[in-house]
Write an enzyme that holds these catalytic residues in place. Structure first.
Site, PDB file in Angstrom:
ATOM      1  N   HIS A 129      21.699  -7.834 -14.143  1.00 50.07           N
ATOM      2  CA  HIS A 129      21.315  -6.723 -13.257  1.00 50.07           C
ATOM      3  C   HIS A 129      22.522  -6.208 -12.462  1.00 50.07           C
ATOM      4  CE1 HIS A 129      18.326  -4.754 -10.425  1.00 50.07           C
ATOM      5  NE2 HIS A 129      19.406  -4.808  -9.647  1.00 50.07           N
ATOM      6  N   GLU A 130      23.200  -7.127 -11.785  1.00 48.91           N
ATOM      7  CA  GLU A 130      24.312  -6.706 -10.921  1.00 48.91           C
ATOM      8  C   GLU A 130      25.484  -6.161 -11.733  1.00 48.91           C
ATOM      9  OE1 GLU A 130      23.656  -6.308  -7.948  1.00 48.91           O
ATOM     10  OE2 GLU A 130      21.866  -7.554  -7.829  1.00 48.91           O
ATOM     11  N   HIS A 159      25.065  -2.591 -12.317  1.00 45.72           N
ATOM     12  CA  HIS A 159      25.569  -1.775 -11.202  1.00 45.72           C
ATOM     13  C   HIS A 159      27.090  -1.639 -11.282  1.00 45.72           C
ATOM     14  CE1 HIS A 159      21.738  -1.404  -9.328  1.00 45.72           C
ATOM     15  NE2 HIS A 159      21.624  -2.672  -9.019  1.00 45.72           N
ATOM     16  N   HIS A 202      28.086   0.776 -14.007  1.00 49.28           N
ATOM     17  CA  HIS A 202      27.735   2.124 -13.529  1.00 49.28           C
ATOM     18  C   HIS A 202      28.844   2.656 -12.604  1.00 49.28           C
ATOM     19  CE1 HIS A 202      24.520   4.736 -11.239  1.00 49.28           C
ATOM     20  NE2 HIS A 202      25.336   5.471 -11.946  1.00 49.28           N
TER      21      HIS A 202
HETATM   22 ZN    ZN Z   1      19.893  -3.404  -8.164  1.00 48.62          ZN
END
Ligand code: ZN
Length: 640
Positions: free
Chosen positions: A426-427, A430, A433
């Protein structure tokens, strides 16, 4: 930084607030919902991030701080110059933007150092200095938006035609400021609104004081004779108990404690909602929802479609609850306290060390292609992560991507379980991104919205989950990962939409001229909880004693915040399907969405990527995914 992960707990309060601060500062980190105790004695320096990429030493930070303070102090010398010419406007905006850029780097260092060990006073002081500098910059540029509004759209656009560089770098921020013109009042009224701002924040302070400090939490005696004080973290631990009598006891005691304060917590939340409604009205928005969605320029139809589609998907949620009832072996009515114990167990819980995590993440995210994977490898090669729990360290998990000229940093409290692996994926979503944004956008357009950010991270959890199911060696392992995927849709989608709907209902009650109270809130919550749980259809029976649950959710003080968890997951589901089906073209549309950063409004960025978040499709894609997971479980069960 990016947004707080979905949660229903108070214990992530600090993280959620941090995410809000991040939204104000740069927009996006994902503190994980789970909190872990920092138990290891000594941190292994190999797993602590290297902050010398930001500043070689704390002394260098102090030098940079002093220099930036001098520059910040001079920012008001640009006041009343922007309307002179395109060149003057360009020069002033560049100067202001450059200060913000340097400030973000300073603040990142201060904040990361503070999170390494909260017990070191020097680190906390540095963080306070950074906050003070940020306040100074705000004060020295408070004139900016009013000045641009008084110059007016016509002249600003004329300047942008004359000076392409002005449009290229600052066009989006200028448009964002000009958009507020119909909601900007005269000088006197703006002054009054500014001074009432702190008053409107007080309900949140009352909520914190009561629930985090003053409320007496009950003691319960569990079936094995252990006595537990049920504060929030104990509640979250013991509600998952495999012993049904214990979890019922935990629910009864915990919610009784909140019921005793129903009037007080109701008055506090009513005041919060009144403030939202007041501010929206004062600024001439049609309602509180449209005011809250305005910073992202988000159409109200996105919110309303989300709620409508969750209702259309309730048969799928009810199917899940029936499955849960069967798997837990419950023969009478399924109760609200049966919602948390895991449906599938493994004799040996899987364990992943950091090398496993890196390898699995790279394999699972292979559908994103070479550029994406290269950026992850680049990140893995650098010392960007603070990975394991240790004393004094901040809870949860987040990615901080605010230092535009450096690289993202990531904080975890990894304990090697599957949830840690999922948080890792998940991280890093980020982080990539952020890397794609900084590669393709100037600093001024790098501030991406949470609405997009959480899709970029949740899609990684989805791909990881599919990968784990595909690569599981045994039937039980497959069931374990399928079960985890189901729970994540239930909590990130259905539960958050129910919260979003409740929040909307409260605002609309006041807007219709009706009164609110704690008792009325429990009534509204009960009605929603029964609908979502299929109470009338006999799926799950809701005891009204638990309808006080609204009283412990901090997010209701954040003004229409939670809906983004649900929309993000739906968008991620539609992208995952498209990438599986179409391959490269869909992948490019997704990567272009990440590359777009904050160069446009999130609804528009999504639309350019081929997904209309105001249409039913993304929500239907997610609900269909939930059905497919249950189909898979049912097939596996037959192969016993
Ligand atoms: Zn998040």
């Amino acid at each position: 930084m990016d947004a707080a992960r979905p949660t229903d707990s108070l214990s992530v309060r600090a993280n959620a607030l941090m995410a809000i601060a991040a939204l104000l500062a740069l927009g996006g980190a994902a503190p994980a919902a789970e909190t872990k105790s920092s138990s290891e004695a000594k941190p292994d320096m190999a797993y602590i991030w290297d902050l010398s990429d930001l500043y070689p030493s704390p002394a260098q930070w102090s030098v940079a701080y002093d220099a930036l303070k001098v520059r910040a102090d001079k920012l008001d010398t640009y006041k009343s110059t922007l309307g002179h010419s395109a060149g003057d406007m360009h020069k002033a905006l560049d100067a202001i933007s450059d200060v913000h850029r340097a400030l973000a780097r300073l603040s990142t260092f201060a904040s990361l150092r503070a999170d390494e060990d909260s017990r070191i006073a020097e680190n906390q002081e540095r963080k306070q200095l950074a906050v003070a500098l940020s306040t100074l910059v705000d004060e020295k540029t408070a004139w900016l938006a009013p000045e641009i509004l008084s110059i007016g759209a016509a002249k600003v656009h004329e300047f942008e035609t004359q000076d392409k560089g002005l449009a290229e770098r600052h066009g989006f921020s200028l448009d964002n400021i000009l958009r507020a013109a119909p909601h900007t009042l005269g000088e006197e009224a703006e002054g009054v609104l500014a001074s009432v701002g702190t008053v409107l924040q007080q309900p949140n302070a009352i909520f914190d004081a009561l629930t985090l400090a003053n409320m007496p939490y009950p003691m319960v005696k569990l079936s094995d004779s252990t006595e537990v004080m049920l504060d929030q973290s104990a509640y979250e631990k013991y509600r998952s108990s495999g012993n049904r009598a214990d979890r019922r006891k935990v629910f009864d005691a915990f919610w009784k404690a909140f019921s005793d304060y129903q009037d007080t917590l109701g008055a506090s939340l009513t005041t919060q909602i009144m403030g939202d409604v007041f501010a929206a009205k004062a600024r001439k928005y049609p309602n509180a929802l449209s005011a809250a969605l305005s910073p992202d320029n988000m159409p109200e139809s996105v919110y309303r479609t989300l709620v409508a589609q969750a209702h259309a998907g309730l048969p799928t949620l009810h199917r899940y609850l029936r499955l849960r009832k069967r798997l837990l072996g419950i023969t009478d009515d399924l109760a609200y306290y049966d919602g948390y114990p895991p449906m599938f167990h493994l004799a040996n819980e899987p364990h992943f060390d950091v090398d496993d995590e890196k390898r699995i993440a790279l394999d699972a995210l292979a559908p994103f292609g070479a550029e994406y994977l290269d950026l992850m490898r680049k990140g893995f090669a650098g010392q960007w992560m603070n990975l394991y729990p240790h004393p004094g360290k901040a809870n949860g998990a987040y990615m901080n991507g605010s230092a535009y000229d450096v690289h993202p940093y990531l904080l975890f409290n990894d304990n090697g379980d599957y949830e840690s692996l999922s948080t890792f994926a998940h991280e890093w979503g980020h982080a990539v991104h952020t890397l794609l944004t900084t590669k393709n956008q100037p600093f001024e357009k790098s501030n991406y919205s949470t609405f997009i950010a959480e899709s970029a991270s949740i899609i990684n959890e989805m791909l990881l989950s599919e990968y784990m199911v595909d690569h599981a060696k045994t039937r039980d392992e497959k069931l374990y990962y399928l079960g985890a995927a189901l729970e994540s849709i239930r909590t990130t989608f259905f539960r958050q939409v129910m919260f979003a709907e409740f929040e909307l209902a409260l605002h609309e009650e006041l807007e219709k001229g009706n009164a609110l109270s704690g008792e009325r809130m429990s009534e509204i919550y009960c009605s929603l909880l029964k609908q979502y749980s299929g109470d009338a259809q006999g799926v799950m029976k809701i005891d009204p004693a638990y309808c006080i649950e609204w009283a412990y959710v901090p997010h209701f003080y954040y003004d229409f915040y939670v809906y983004q968890y649900a929309t993000s997951m739906a968008g991620a589901a539609q992208f995952t399907d498209a990438i599986r089906k179409e391959g490269a073209p869909a992948r490019e549309r997704f990567l272009n969405m990440l590359r777009a950063g904050g160069s446009d409004y999130p609804y528009e960025i999504y639309k350019k990527a081929g997904i209309d978040m105001a249409s039913p499709e993304p929500y239907r894609a997610l609900i269909a995914r939930m059905d497919r997971l249950m189909d898979q479980i049912e097939v596996l069960e037959k192969t016993h």
